[in-house]
Design an enzyme around this catalytic site. Sequence first.
Site, PDB file in Angstrom:
ATOM      1  N   ARG A 238       0.815  -1.220   0.000  1.00 46.97           N
ATOM      2  CA  ARG A 238       0.000   0.000   0.000  1.00 46.97           C
ATOM      3  C   ARG A 238       0.846   1.268   0.000  1.00 46.97           C
ATOM      4  NH1 ARG A 238      -5.090  -1.705   3.873  1.00 46.97           N
ATOM      5  NH2 ARG A 238      -6.159  -2.813   2.211  1.00 46.97           N
TER       6      ARG A 238
ATOM      7  N   LYS B  74     -23.172 -15.202   2.237  1.00 49.71           N
ATOM      8  CA  LYS B  74     -24.567 -14.871   2.499  1.00 49.71           C
ATOM      9  C   LYS B  74     -25.256 -14.047   1.411  1.00 49.71           C
ATOM     10  CE  LYS B  74     -23.973 -13.452   6.912  1.00 49.71           C
ATOM     11  NZ  LYS B  74     -24.397 -12.703   7.985  1.00 49.71           N
TER      12      LYS B  74
ATOM     13  N   GLY C 264     -15.046  -2.834   0.732  1.00 47.85           N
ATOM     14  CA  GLY C 264     -16.352  -2.213   0.964  1.00 47.85           C
ATOM     15  C   GLY C 264     -16.710  -1.177  -0.091  1.00 47.85           C
TER      16      GLY C 264
ATOM     17  N   GLY D 272     -12.375  -8.763  -0.272  1.00 50.18           N
ATOM     18  CA  GLY D 272     -11.188  -9.269   0.429  1.00 50.18           C
ATOM     19  C   GLY D 272     -10.909 -10.727   0.129  1.00 50.18           C
TER      20      GLY D 272
HETATM   21  P1  ADP Z   1     -15.504 -11.245  -0.459  1.00 49.38           P
HETATM   22  O1  ADP Z   1     -14.632 -10.981   0.756  1.00 49.38           O
HETATM   23  O2  ADP Z   1     -14.687 -11.588  -1.665  1.00 49.38           O
HETATM   24  O3  ADP Z   1     -16.512 -10.145  -0.689  1.00 49.38           O
HETATM   25  P2  ADP Z   1     -17.373 -12.823   1.074  1.00 49.38           P
HETATM   26  O4  ADP Z   1     -16.779 -12.279   2.331  1.00 49.38           O
HETATM   27  O5  ADP Z   1     -18.720 -12.387   0.694  1.00 49.38           O
HETATM   28  O6  ADP Z   1     -16.349 -12.577  -0.146  1.00 49.38           O
HETATM   29  O7  ADP Z   1     -17.452 -14.410   1.150  1.00 49.38           O
HETATM   30  C1  ADP Z   1     -16.353 -15.209   1.502  1.00 49.38           C
HETATM   31  C2  ADP Z   1     -16.725 -16.303   2.463  1.00 49.38           C
HETATM   32  O8  ADP Z   1     -17.771 -17.127   1.966  1.00 49.38           O
HETATM   33  C3  ADP Z   1     -15.548 -17.225   2.710  1.00 49.38           C
HETATM   34  O9  ADP Z   1     -15.174 -17.157   4.060  1.00 49.38           O
HETATM   35  C4  ADP Z   1     -16.065 -18.600   2.316  1.00 49.38           C
HETATM   36  O10 ADP Z   1     -15.603 -19.634   3.174  1.00 49.38           O
HETATM   37  C5  ADP Z   1     -17.559 -18.439   2.446  1.00 49.38           C
HETATM   38  N1  ADP Z   1     -18.274 -19.451   1.658  1.00 49.38           N
HETATM   39  C6  ADP Z   1     -18.161 -19.679   0.329  1.00 49.38           C
HETATM   40  N2  ADP Z   1     -18.917 -20.723  -0.052  1.00 49.38           N
HETATM   41  C7  ADP Z   1     -19.531 -21.184   1.053  1.00 49.38           C
HETATM   42  C8  ADP Z   1     -20.439 -22.276   1.313  1.00 49.38           C
HETATM   43  N3  ADP Z   1     -20.851 -23.080   0.325  1.00 49.38           N
HETATM   44  N4  ADP Z   1     -20.862 -22.453   2.582  1.00 49.38           N
HETATM   45  C9  ADP Z   1     -20.435 -21.632   3.562  1.00 49.38           C
HETATM   46  N5  ADP Z   1     -19.592 -20.603   3.393  1.00 49.38           N
HETATM   47  C10 ADP Z   1     -19.131 -20.383   2.155  1.00 49.38           C
HETATM   48 MG    MG Z   2     -15.056 -11.179   2.843  1.00 40.70          MG
END
Ligand code: ADP
Ligand code: MG
Length: 393
Positions: A35, A199, A374, A351
């Site tokens: 960074r 989610k 975010g 992330g």
């Molecule tokens: P990003 O940080 O890229 O925005 P998210 O934080 O929304 O992504 O999602 C990442 C999380 O989703 C990870 O910790 C991963 O383990 C979880 N995840 C992905 N697929 C599943 C699943 N089938 N069941 C439960 N958790 C999941």
């Molecule tokens: Mg995340």
Amino acid sequence: MTQGLADVDFSGKRAFVRVDFNVPLEDGVIGDDTRIAAALPTIQHILNAGGAVICASHLGRPGGEIVEELRMAPVAARLQELLGEEIAVKACPEVVGEIADAMASACKPGEVLLLENLRFEPGETKNDASLAEKLASYADVFVQDAFGTCHRSHASTVGVPARLQPAVAGLLVDKELKAFEKAMGNPAKPVLAIVGGAKVSDKMLLLENLIEKVNTILIGGGMAYTFLKALNQGVGKSLVEEDRVETAKRVWEKAKQNGVDILLPVDHLAAKSFEPNTDVKVVNGDVPEQRMGLDIGPVTREAYTAAIRNAGTVVWNGPMGVFEMDAFSHGTSAIALALAESNCVSIVGGGDSVAAIKRNGVQDRMTHISTGGGAFLELLEGKALPGITALQA
Ligand code: ADP
Ligand code: MG
């Protein structure tokens, strides 16, 4: 379009540059200085144009009070190393106050002053007027180069540019905005969005906005199961948000009305428990009663990567499975590798998604990797970022 560095004459001026120096620190040692290195082009541009740079960042979560371990001194030392000995870099031991007043007015063209951790001041996250006023008084120009905080209405992101013009984007922010514009403004078609993660509730607004912008949405990760449940499929013990099943149905209907294809997993890596070395089986269609889907299956992998091969533009947020465990990382890796091999415009943010790209060593093969988790999500949700709105158009 937001104004940038090229729109400002920095000669003989002091620029207040909001940087993102929120680096990992352990016992005063910087773990990864990416960074700091990323901010160099903006700082050097201003110095070369005959300006002085007063930069400021937050570091960690001091919560509005002085935390000795979160002082900026080690960051200033690293910045000095990176800029080279010819350029004087000074660290100010406070954000505002008598010492900061004196050091800011003594900062000459060609010099750099790094103010103390912005979040030592309780007024920073509250966008306090007197703090913003004081910071604005230190300079003649405002430059925003901390994309990852542009979704926050803080003193250093909104209060200062409201009081200090010209207020323009630095090179990093400019790059983020241009990449987003390339993907969402007038993109190469077909446009594909890949949305995953845990989610549905985290990604609802994003999905609703993407339905207006893209041709196809591929859904994976835990959120897929709320959709599958909405379509009356067996989901076993997979992650399902019962209170979002209706919303998922609504999104599904809205997509249909807009002529957007939503693809859901047709097979799964179905595990007995949420553990790395558990009993895993590939299942087609319904996930059995005692199992949970923790990754997309091979047929889905093939369908999703084929869609990537045919896409003009791909926007990706959210892993396809529990990629932190090797056994459930295949779907996410397949997406990362397909994007690396494709000629499409590829924009990735979030992330965990960025971590997955790096784990596969393909970070240099994406068109753009967003530095703002975010902030990137809020852009995908169609929201205006307060830190960008505060800049001059
Ligand atoms: P990003 O940080 O890229 O925005 P998210 O934080 O929304 O992504 O999602 C990442 C999380 O989703 C990870 O910790 C991963 O383990 C979880 N995840 C992905 N697929 C599943 C699943 N089938 N069941 C439960 N958790 C999941
Ligand atoms: Mg995340």
